[in-house]
Design an enzyme around this catalytic site. Structure first.
Site, PDB file in Angstrom:
ATOM      1  N   SER A  38       1.506  -0.971   0.342  1.00 33.43           N
ATOM      2  CA  SER A  38       0.143   0.146  -0.363  1.00 33.43           C
ATOM      3  C   SER A  38       1.154   1.405   0.028  1.00 33.43           C
ATOM      4  CB  SER A  38      -0.906  -0.362   0.823  1.00 33.43           C
ATOM      5  OG  SER A  38      -0.081   0.031   2.609  1.00 33.43           O
ATOM      6  N   ARG A  90      23.139 -13.268   3.688  1.00 30.26           N
ATOM      7  CA  ARG A  90      22.465 -12.188   3.990  1.00 30.26           C
ATOM      8  C   ARG A  90      22.912 -11.071   2.752  1.00 30.26           C
ATOM      9  NH1 ARG A  90      17.874 -10.921   6.933  1.00 30.26           N
ATOM     10  NH2 ARG A  90      18.647 -12.171   9.431  1.00 30.26           N
ATOM     11  N   MET A 115      11.221  -7.092   5.097  1.00 33.32           N
ATOM     12  CA  MET A 115      11.043  -7.118   5.467  1.00 33.32           C
ATOM     13  C   MET A 115      12.024  -8.232   6.116  1.00 33.32           C
ATOM     14  SD  MET A 115       8.108  -6.373   7.264  1.00 33.32           S
ATOM     15  CE  MET A 115       8.523  -7.920   8.917  1.00 33.32           C
ATOM     16  N   VAL A 118      19.050  -6.399   6.945  1.00 33.08           N
ATOM     17  CA  VAL A 118      20.433  -5.689   5.513  1.00 33.08           C
ATOM     18  C   VAL A 118      21.506  -5.454   6.700  1.00 33.08           C
ATOM     19  CG1 VAL A 118      18.581  -4.152   4.515  1.00 33.08           C
ATOM     20  CG2 VAL A 118      19.467  -2.648   6.180  1.00 33.08           C
ATOM     21  N   ASN A 132      12.951   4.414   5.367  1.00 36.63           N
ATOM     22  CA  ASN A 132      12.142   3.105   5.567  1.00 36.63           C
ATOM     23  C   ASN A 132      11.178   3.629   6.226  1.00 36.63           C
ATOM     24  OD1 ASN A 132      11.842   1.139   6.601  1.00 36.63           O
ATOM     25  ND2 ASN A 132      11.829   0.781   8.196  1.00 36.63           N
ATOM     26  N   HIS A 134       8.434   3.043   8.923  1.00 32.06           N
ATOM     27  CA  HIS A 134       8.116   2.396  10.316  1.00 32.06           C
ATOM     28  C   HIS A 134       6.721   2.840  10.651  1.00 32.06           C
ATOM     29  CE1 HIS A 134       9.322  -0.534  13.269  1.00 32.06           C
ATOM     30  NE2 HIS A 134       9.390   0.439  14.611  1.00 32.06           N
ATOM     31  N   VAL A 169      18.739  -1.923  13.579  1.00 32.06           N
ATOM     32  CA  VAL A 169      17.102  -1.946  12.845  1.00 32.06           C
ATOM     33  C   VAL A 169      16.869  -0.245  13.093  1.00 32.06           C
ATOM     34  CG1 VAL A 169      15.114  -3.115  12.972  1.00 32.06           C
ATOM     35  CG2 VAL A 169      17.108  -4.393  12.841  1.00 32.06           C
ATOM     36  N   LEU A 197      -2.609   5.009   7.280  1.00 29.09           N
ATOM     37  CA  LEU A 197      -3.351   6.448   6.345  1.00 29.09           C
ATOM     38  C   LEU A 197      -2.465   7.116   6.620  1.00 29.09           C
ATOM     39  CD1 LEU A 197      -6.498   6.267   7.840  1.00 29.09           C
ATOM     40  CD2 LEU A 197      -6.462   6.056   5.642  1.00 29.09           C
ATOM     41  N   GLU A 199       1.127   6.835   7.324  1.00 29.65           N
ATOM     42  CA  GLU A 199       2.014   6.560   6.410  1.00 29.65           C
ATOM     43  C   GLU A 199       1.787   6.786   5.003  1.00 29.65           C
ATOM     44  OE1 GLU A 199       3.447   2.305   8.556  1.00 29.65           O
ATOM     45  OE2 GLU A 199       2.214   2.168   6.634  1.00 29.65           O
TER      46      GLU A 199
HETATM   47  C1  GRF Z   1       3.633  -1.086   7.438  1.00 31.36           C
HETATM   48  O1  GRF Z   1       2.783  -0.733   7.985  1.00 31.36           O
HETATM   49  C2  GRF Z   1       5.439  -0.444   7.401  1.00 31.36           C
HETATM   50  O2  GRF Z   1       5.864   0.592   8.178  1.00 31.36           O
HETATM   51  C3  GRF Z   1       5.770  -1.231   7.979  1.00 31.36           C
HETATM   52  O3  GRF Z   1       5.250  -2.306   6.579  1.00 31.36           O
HETATM   53  C4  GRF Z   1       3.939  -2.228   6.875  1.00 31.36           C
HETATM   54  C5  GRF Z   1       3.702  -2.465   5.265  1.00 31.36           C
HETATM   55  O4  GRF Z   1       2.852  -1.937   4.501  1.00 31.36           O
HETATM   56  N1  GRF Z   1       7.303  -1.145   7.591  1.00 31.36           N
HETATM   57  P1  GRF Z   1       1.737  -1.851   2.866  1.00 31.36           P
HETATM   58  O5  GRF Z   1       2.980  -3.040   2.486  1.00 31.36           O
HETATM   59  O6  GRF Z   1       2.856  -0.998   2.195  1.00 31.36           O
HETATM   60  O7  GRF Z   1       0.838  -1.969   2.547  1.00 31.36           O
END
Ligand code: GRF
Length: 213
Positions: A38, A90, A115, A118, A132, A134, A169, A197, A199
């Site tokens: 998303s 890795r 997920m 790195v 990133n 979070h 991290v 929402l 993010e």
């Molecule tokens: C998000 O909540 C982000 O903060 C976390 O993983 C989720 C990813 O959501 N790191 P999406 O795949 O972008 O919907």
């Protein structure tokens, strides 16, 4: 006393601004995602609306069942599956990621639900050019299950953060944050949905901020 009864309340800092930077050529983005995508969609939408001057060169995903590549296909963005299970370290995995990002001429890397941990192989290849997102107000609730951690701690406000990626991290310099209320009957799902929402608002803005650095 209820100062803020509205569950849609949020506070974003630095505040949102539609056109915070301009440059002649669109900034070339590489997005890395493991799941739903998303946030990928939010960036693509912000570009389509002209809110940020950027283009998505490539989506890298590591999970064959991720939804993100379907979204990429719908947007005409190339998606590359790099499955970490195919690499014996890795570092070897990150080398392949760096190679792919360079192939696509990427200038700014966005981890949007990536997920995997790195290594310096990736971080050193794009110094201060990896961000990133979070789902907490860092430095609280680092790592996995940030939303569950916030609920378990009983905080009344949580949120989301976009930060530069460093080796430790969820610990690099913070670019932007949005605060989100935790409501009495929240489940991890309802709270995460409210955070997402925000993010989707702050990630495009963070791209603009990162471009200015
Ligand atoms: C998000 O909540 C982000 O903060 C976390 O993983 C989720 C990813 O959501 N790191 P999406 O795949 O972008 O919907």
């Amino acid at each position: 006393m209820t100062l803020c009864p509205d569950s849609t309340f949020s506070l974003v800092s630095p505040s949102l601004n539609n056109y915070p930077y301009s440059q002649e050529n669109p900034l070339k983005l590489g997005i890395m995602a493991s799941g739903n995508g998303s946030n990928f969609e939010a960036v693509a939408q912000a570009i389509a609306k002209g809110q940020i001057n950027a283009q998505i060169q490539v989506l890298i995903y590591n999970n064959p069942s991720a939804q993100a590549p379907i979204r990429a296909a719908n947007r005409g963005v190339e998606a590359v599956l790099l499955n970490h299970r195919d690499y014996n370290s890795r570092e070897a995995f990150d080398e392949k990621i760096v190679h792919t990002l360079r192939q696509y001429d990427v200038e700014l890397v966005i981890m949007a639900g990536w997920m995997r941990l790195v290594t310096p192989v990736l971080i050193d290849a794009f110094p201060d050019k990896i961000i990133n997102i979070h789902p907490s107000l860092l430095p609280s609730f680092k790592g996995v299950n940030a939303v569950e951690q916030a609920l378990a701690a009983g905080v009344k406000i949580t949120g989301c953060t976009v930060h530069l990626v460093c080796l430790e991290v969820d610990s690099g310099s913070i670019l932007i944050q949005a605060a989100v209320p935790v409501l009495p009957n929240d489940t991890p799902e309802t709270l995460h949905a409210r955070i997402q929402l925000q993010e989707h608002q702050i990630l495009p803005q963070a791209i603009a901020l990162a471009a200015q650095r």
